[in-house]
Enzyme design. Structure first.
Site, PDB file in Angstrom:
ATOM      1  N   GLY A 148       0.835  -1.180   0.000  1.00 41.06           N
ATOM      2  CA  GLY A 148       0.000   0.000   0.000  1.00 41.06           C
ATOM      3  C   GLY A 148       0.877   1.239   0.000  1.00 41.06           C
ATOM      4  CB  CYS A 149       0.625   4.572  -1.598  1.00 43.12           C
ATOM      5  SG  CYS A 149      -1.103   5.002  -1.251  1.00 43.12           S
ATOM      6  CG  ASN A 150      -1.624   5.698   3.161  1.00 37.77           C
ATOM      7  OD1 ASN A 150      -1.210   6.629   2.486  1.00 37.77           O
ATOM      8  ND2 ASN A 150      -2.902   5.538   3.430  1.00 37.77           N
ATOM      9  CB  THR A 153       4.808   6.651   3.250  1.00 38.63           C
ATOM     10  OG1 THR A 153       4.257   6.686   1.937  1.00 38.63           O
ATOM     11  CG2 THR A 153       5.488   7.981   3.535  1.00 38.63           C
TER      12      THR A 153
END
Length: 342
Positions: A148-150, A153
């Protein structure tokens, strides 16, 4: 050697981003693009910014001949992705951008995504796609599950610190801001310009965000014991970008030194000088991650800030980075473009 590539779900944002990136790749050729609701349309109609490219028209998945395809990117929604990938040729290399193979425990997948896993027979061969930490496994994989992009990060900001034991694992607060493209291209009332612009809101409050499943899985495996972070995501009125601000208990210099050692040879991760903070402006449209470390006024507490582009490094750029490894290409091929600024 030119690798023949298929993109499933090419009418969405991550599909379009994959096409943009592959356009700059020296050894990849797109031979088929699927888009179920837009089948028969030209990409120039769906995404006019790609009209200069010689691309196949969108088609349905069942119309694609996979017999001569080297790698397939699957940019479909979760649940749909499992069902499609399950029926693809067993020898086809696949990079899945959905959530369907990220969680190793099928019970955890059902808990966070609300449906039973539909492809248990291949879940075991999926490799988690955070390239910098699973590089060798990805190189040998047939199926890679993009993060997932979150989740990506937060992990860039925390994995080295958890591994090195330089922070208190029971006192981690992750405050994250994500641009609207992270919600996909489907029409949603709360994402209309009049409802989103000039505002800023938290969502999935109190530990309900699905990417917590990835944090729990990855951080606990690193620590050898359960690790749970306090995580609140926020939706911001911007098209691209994620900024994660992480509050930890630990010394800033030790944390900065840990990042320096962990990321010194990573081509896409830039560690800022101690005390400097990154901005989403500085990574826009690129595959780079910028990380900053600063001391807090409270002794023994440190702030870590990480910025990346959710569509590039958080999704499609990560997918291409993984595909390069799977196909024996240079890991950075097609990905060294400079960020867009302003």
């Amino acid at each position: 050697m030119t690798h023949k590539i298929v993109i499933l779900g090419a009418s969405g944002y991550t599909g379009a981003e994959l096409i943009r990136l592959i356009a700059g790749h020296p050894n990849m050729q797109i031979v088929a693009l699927s888009g179920e609701r837009k089948a028969g349309m030209k990409m120039a109609q769906v995404f006019p910014h790609l009209r200069h490219m010689d691309l196949p028209a969108l088609c349905r998945i069942e119309e694609i001949d996979f017999s001569d395809v080297d790698l397939c990117f699957c940019a479909l929604p979760h649940k749909t992705s499992q069902e499609v990938i399950r029926d693809l040729p067993e020898d086809l290399k696949i990079v899945d951008l959905s959530a369907d193979f990220r969680l190793r425990d099928p019970a955890e997948y059902e808990k966070w995504y609300g449906n039973a896993h539909a492809a248990l027979e291949i879940q075991g061969e999926a490799v988690y796609g955070l390239t910098e930490f699973y590089r060798e496994e990805i190189r040998l994989a047939r199926l890679v599950a993009g993060t997932g992009c979150n989740a990506a990060t937060g992990q860039f900001a925390l994995r080295p610190l958890i591994s090195a034991g330089v922070i208190d694992l029971d006192d981690i607060i992750l405050d994250l801001k994500c641009a609207v493209s992270g919600a996909g291209r489907s029409l949603k009332e709360n994402l209309l310009h009049a409802e989103l612009s000039e505002g800023y809101n938290a969502y999935a409050i109190g530990g309900t965000h699905r990417h917590l499943g990835e944090f729990d899985q990855e951080f606990s495996a690193l620590a050898g014991r359960p690790v749970k972070v306090q995580f609140t995501p926020h939706l911001i009125p911007a098209n691209r970008g994620i900024l994660a601000t992480v509050y930890v208990r630990g010394e800033a210099q030790a944390i900065h030194d840990t990042f320096q050692a962990a990321y010194a040879d990573e081509p896409f991760i830039q560690l800022l000088p101690l005390g400097e903070a990154p901005s989403t402006h500085h990574v826009r449209g690129s595959n780079f991650v910028h990380i900053g470390v600063a001391s807090d006024r409270i002794d023994g507490r440190t702030i870590v800030i990480a910025a990346l582009d959710n569509l590039t490094k958080g999704s499609s750029g990560q997918a291409l980075q993984n595909a390069n490894l799977m196909l024996g290409e240079k890991e950075v091929a097609g990905l060294m473009m400079a960020p867009l600024f302003p």
